[in-house]
Design a protein around this motif. Structure first.
Motif, PDB file in Angstrom:
ATOM      1  N   LYS A   3       0.906  -1.005   0.064  1.00  0.00           N
ATOM      2  CA  LYS A   3       0.052  -0.183   0.117  1.00  0.00           C
ATOM      3  C   LYS A   3       0.864   1.305  -0.043  1.00  0.00           C
ATOM      4  N   LEU A   4       0.737   2.179  -0.886  1.00  0.00           N
ATOM      5  CA  LEU A   4       1.587   3.306  -1.183  1.00  0.00           C
ATOM      6  C   LEU A   4       0.819   4.561  -0.728  1.00  0.00           C
ATOM      7  N   ALA A   5       1.579   5.311   0.184  1.00  0.00           N
ATOM      8  CA  ALA A   5       1.185   6.803   0.574  1.00  0.00           C
ATOM      9  C   ALA A   5       1.890   7.704  -0.093  1.00  0.00           C
ATOM     10  N   ILE A   6       1.492   8.683  -0.791  1.00  0.00           N
ATOM     11  CA  ILE A   6       2.106   9.711  -1.375  1.00  0.00           C
ATOM     12  C   ILE A   6       1.905  11.093  -0.634  1.00  0.00           C
ATOM     13  N   VAL A   7       2.958  11.585   0.196  1.00  0.00           N
ATOM     14  CA  VAL A   7       2.641  12.696   1.175  1.00  0.00           C
ATOM     15  C   VAL A   7       3.179  13.995   0.586  1.00  0.00           C
ATOM     16  N   VAL A   8       2.230  14.802   0.407  1.00  0.00           N
ATOM     17  CA  VAL A   8       2.417  16.111  -0.187  1.00  0.00           C
ATOM     18  C   VAL A   8       2.208  17.401   0.858  1.00  0.00           C
ATOM     19  N   PRO A   9       3.201  17.801   1.259  1.00  0.00           N
ATOM     20  CA  PRO A   9       3.119  18.982   2.132  1.00  0.00           C
ATOM     21  C   PRO A   9       2.778  20.247   1.520  1.00  0.00           C
ATOM     22  N   CYS A  10       1.904  21.137   1.869  1.00  0.00           N
ATOM     23  CA  CYS A  10       1.320  22.397   1.290  1.00  0.00           C
ATOM     24  C   CYS A  10       1.118  23.446   2.188  1.00  0.00           C
ATOM     25  N   TYR A  11       1.677  24.570   1.470  1.00  0.00           N
ATOM     26  CA  TYR A  11       1.466  26.050   2.294  1.00  0.00           C
ATOM     27  C   TYR A  11       1.120  26.850   1.301  1.00  0.00           C
ATOM     28  N   ASN A  12      -0.001  27.434   1.228  1.00  0.00           N
ATOM     29  CA  ASN A  12      -0.687  28.330   0.212  1.00  0.00           C
ATOM     30  C   ASN A  12      -0.541  28.127  -1.208  1.00  0.00           C
ATOM     31  N   GLU A  13      -1.060  26.681  -1.317  1.00  0.00           N
ATOM     32  CA  GLU A  13      -0.754  25.938  -2.655  1.00  0.00           C
ATOM     33  C   GLU A  13      -2.145  26.049  -3.544  1.00  0.00           C
ATOM     34  N   GLU A  14      -3.223  26.813  -3.329  1.00  0.00           N
ATOM     35  CA  GLU A  14      -4.479  26.910  -3.881  1.00  0.00           C
ATOM     36  C   GLU A  14      -4.234  26.925  -5.316  1.00  0.00           C
ATOM     37  N   GLY A  76      -1.233  25.023  12.924  1.00  0.00           N
ATOM     38  CA  GLY A  76      -0.386  26.277  12.521  1.00  0.00           C
ATOM     39  C   GLY A  76       0.616  25.988  11.731  1.00  0.00           C
ATOM     40  N   ASN A  77       1.341  26.967  11.096  1.00  0.00           N
ATOM     41  CA  ASN A  77       2.420  26.907  10.353  1.00  0.00           C
ATOM     42  C   ASN A  77       3.357  26.681  10.925  1.00  0.00           C
ATOM     43  N   VAL A  78       4.230  25.214  10.613  1.00  0.00           N
ATOM     44  CA  VAL A  78       5.378  24.951  11.288  1.00  0.00           C
ATOM     45  C   VAL A  78       6.530  24.561  10.412  1.00  0.00           C
ATOM     46  N   GLY A  79       6.606  25.019   9.176  1.00  0.00           N
ATOM     47  CA  GLY A  79       7.517  25.038   8.183  1.00  0.00           C
ATOM     48  C   GLY A  79       7.376  23.579   7.166  1.00  0.00           C
ATOM     49  N   HIS A  80       8.159  23.580   6.371  1.00  0.00           N
ATOM     50  CA  HIS A  80       8.234  22.467   5.454  1.00  0.00           C
ATOM     51  C   HIS A  80       8.595  21.046   6.026  1.00  0.00           C
ATOM     52  N   GLN A  81       9.719  21.225   6.767  1.00  0.00           N
ATOM     53  CA  GLN A  81      10.425  19.941   7.389  1.00  0.00           C
ATOM     54  C   GLN A  81       9.382  19.277   8.436  1.00  0.00           C
ATOM     55  N   PHE A  82       8.962  20.061   9.178  1.00  0.00           N
ATOM     56  CA  PHE A  82       7.808  19.477  10.121  1.00  0.00           C
ATOM     57  C   PHE A  82       6.640  19.140   9.635  1.00  0.00           C
ATOM     58  N   ALA A  83       6.305  19.750   8.574  1.00  0.00           N
ATOM     59  CA  ALA A  83       5.057  19.382   7.907  1.00  0.00           C
ATOM     60  C   ALA A  83       5.087  18.099   7.278  1.00  0.00           C
ATOM     61  N   LEU A  84       6.307  17.999   6.648  1.00  0.00           N
ATOM     62  CA  LEU A  84       6.545  16.556   5.773  1.00  0.00           C
ATOM     63  C   LEU A  84       6.786  15.719   6.844  1.00  0.00           C
ATOM     64  N   THR A  85       7.627  15.760   7.873  1.00  0.00           N
ATOM     65  CA  THR A  85       7.518  14.678   9.053  1.00  0.00           C
ATOM     66  C   THR A  85       6.094  14.334   9.536  1.00  0.00           C
ATOM     67  N   ALA A  86       4.980  15.281   9.865  1.00  0.00           N
ATOM     68  CA  ALA A  86       3.877  15.160  10.111  1.00  0.00           C
ATOM     69  C   ALA A  86       3.033  14.051   9.321  1.00  0.00           C
ATOM     70  N   HIS A 162      19.938  16.438  -4.419  1.00  0.00           N
ATOM     71  CA  HIS A 162      18.273  15.758  -3.981  1.00  0.00           C
ATOM     72  C   HIS A 162      18.028  16.503  -2.962  1.00  0.00           C
ATOM     73  N   ALA A 163      16.440  16.861  -2.911  1.00  0.00           N
ATOM     74  CA  ALA A 163      15.629  17.711  -1.927  1.00  0.00           C
ATOM     75  C   ALA A 163      14.983  16.890  -1.165  1.00  0.00           C
ATOM     76  N   ASP A 164      13.897  16.804  -1.307  1.00  0.00           N
ATOM     77  CA  ASP A 164      12.807  15.933  -0.403  1.00  0.00           C
ATOM     78  C   ASP A 164      11.813  14.955  -1.105  1.00  0.00           C
ATOM     79  N   PHE A 165      12.427  14.803  -2.453  1.00  0.00           N
ATOM     80  CA  PHE A 165      11.445  13.843  -3.177  1.00  0.00           C
ATOM     81  C   PHE A 165      12.043  12.547  -3.156  1.00  0.00           C
ATOM     82  N   ARG A 166      11.451  11.609  -2.321  1.00  0.00           N
ATOM     83  CA  ARG A 166      12.078  10.360  -2.061  1.00  0.00           C
ATOM     84  C   ARG A 166      11.047   9.184  -1.640  1.00  0.00           C
TER      85      ARG A 166
END
Length: 332
Positions: A3-14, A76-86, A162-166
């Motif tokens: 089972k695959l999960a694709i995790v996508v952090p978003c901040y103001n990406e409407e 709240g806004n915690v930043g990209h790294q924390f959002a991705l971790t969540a 490499h960034a955070d696409f993994r």
């Protein structure tokens, strides 16, 4: 099948969220048709305290595609790294393998299949690596290259370009969840896990829509955090600089004594003022660098939650039932 999960952090990406949802759902459908992943695989959007309609659009996508699109809303806004971790920690118990990717569609979603293939070959972590940086500005390309070289000099293991696409296997995410540090730099943490890894290569594209959420200030902060979180060499460099200045000062003392006894003393204040400014600047630099490390220790020992999840949109695949749960003060 996994089972695959694709995790996508978003901040103001409407502007780009629906495009990202469509592109990623198409990838899931193709992989399911090829029997490479389980039919109940899903996309997990993480709303990182967006101020626009990002969360509303996530809810709409979840309502339209309850079997494929899920979402979590951070308090709240915690930043990209924390959002991705969540997102990774939330997906950990709901999937066998996860892929993290940004919502801007700059990372090539077509290589996700290659990532999954390399996972089936026995790799626990598969890095998405850019082939080149021709689309970047000269400044960004030069500073990025300097950053990776500096990280190498400091002894920090990273994957170049490499960034955070993994992709991460279930046990890789499980092991990652044991790292409780607050000063997160995921690109440096992943090599520490020690599992078998591989890379896929792709050409990075322009943003599908909207503006970059990573201005120069944030990139510099991330770079410094990466260096200071994994290496104490900057403090060692300060020590070396201090020893060098002492050596130069002894040479200057010898020169001053020789000049005094030979009667060639030339009065002047320029050299004195320059010396004072130089030594003062170096002292402030040293104190500031040490202070940064002390500040990081101060933040770590508090052990405050890295993020709080306000809402989870969770779907029952196949049954068509949508479960909306409120989770207060959930933390990792």
């Amino acid at each position: 099948m996994d089972k695959l999960a694709i995790v996508v952090p978003c901040y103001n990406e409407e502007e780009v969220l629906k495009l990202a949802s469509e592109a990623l759902r198409e990838v899931l459908d193709q992989l399911v048709q090829k029997n490479k992943i389980s039919p109940d695989s899903f996309i997990l959007f993480v709303n990182d305290g967006s101020k626009d309609n990002t969360w509303k659009l996530i809810e709409e996508e979840h309502g339209a595609h309850p079997g494929q699109v899920c979402g979590i809303k951070l308090a709240g806004n915690v930043g990209h790294q924390f959002a991705l971790t969540a997102g990774l920690i939330t997906a950990k118990d709901r999937s066998d393998v996860t892929i993290s990717i940004d919502a801007d569609l700059q990372d090539d979603v077509s290589v996700i299949e290659e990532m999954v293939d390399k996972y089936h070959e026995g790799n626990d972590i598969v890095y998405g690596v850019r082939r080149e940086r021709k689309t970047d500005t000269f400044f960004k390309r030069t500073t990025a290259q300097a950053f990776y070289r500096m990280m190498g000099i400091m002894g920090v293991k990273t994957v170049y370009n490499h960034a955070d696409f993994r992709l991460m296997s279930g046990r890789a995410v499980e092991e990652f969840s044991k790292y409780k540090e607050t000063n997160l730099f995921l690109r440096g943490l992943m090599p520490l896990l020690g599992y078998r890894t591989d890379c896929v290569y792709y050409d990075r594209r322009e943003r599908a829509a909207g503006e970059s959420k990573y201005p120069l200030k944030k990139m510099l902060a991330l770079a410094f955090n990466g260096i200071s979180s994994f290496s104490v060499k900057p403090i060692s460099l300060i020590l070396g600089m201090g020893l060098f200045i002492i050596f130069v000062s002894l040479l200057a003392l010898v020169y001053a004594l020789i000049s005094y006894f030979t009667g060639h003393v030339v009065p002047g204040w320029t050299s004195l003022i320059l010396s004072i400014w130089l030594l003062g600047g170096l002292q402030l630099l040293a104190i500031g660098m040490v202070g940064q490390y002390i500040g990081k220790v101060y933040i770590e020992v508090k052990q405050r939650p890295r993020y709080n999840i306000e809402t989870v949109l969770e779907c029952e695949h196949g049954a068509g039932e949508v479960k909306l749960s409120e989770m207060e003060n959930r933390e990792e």
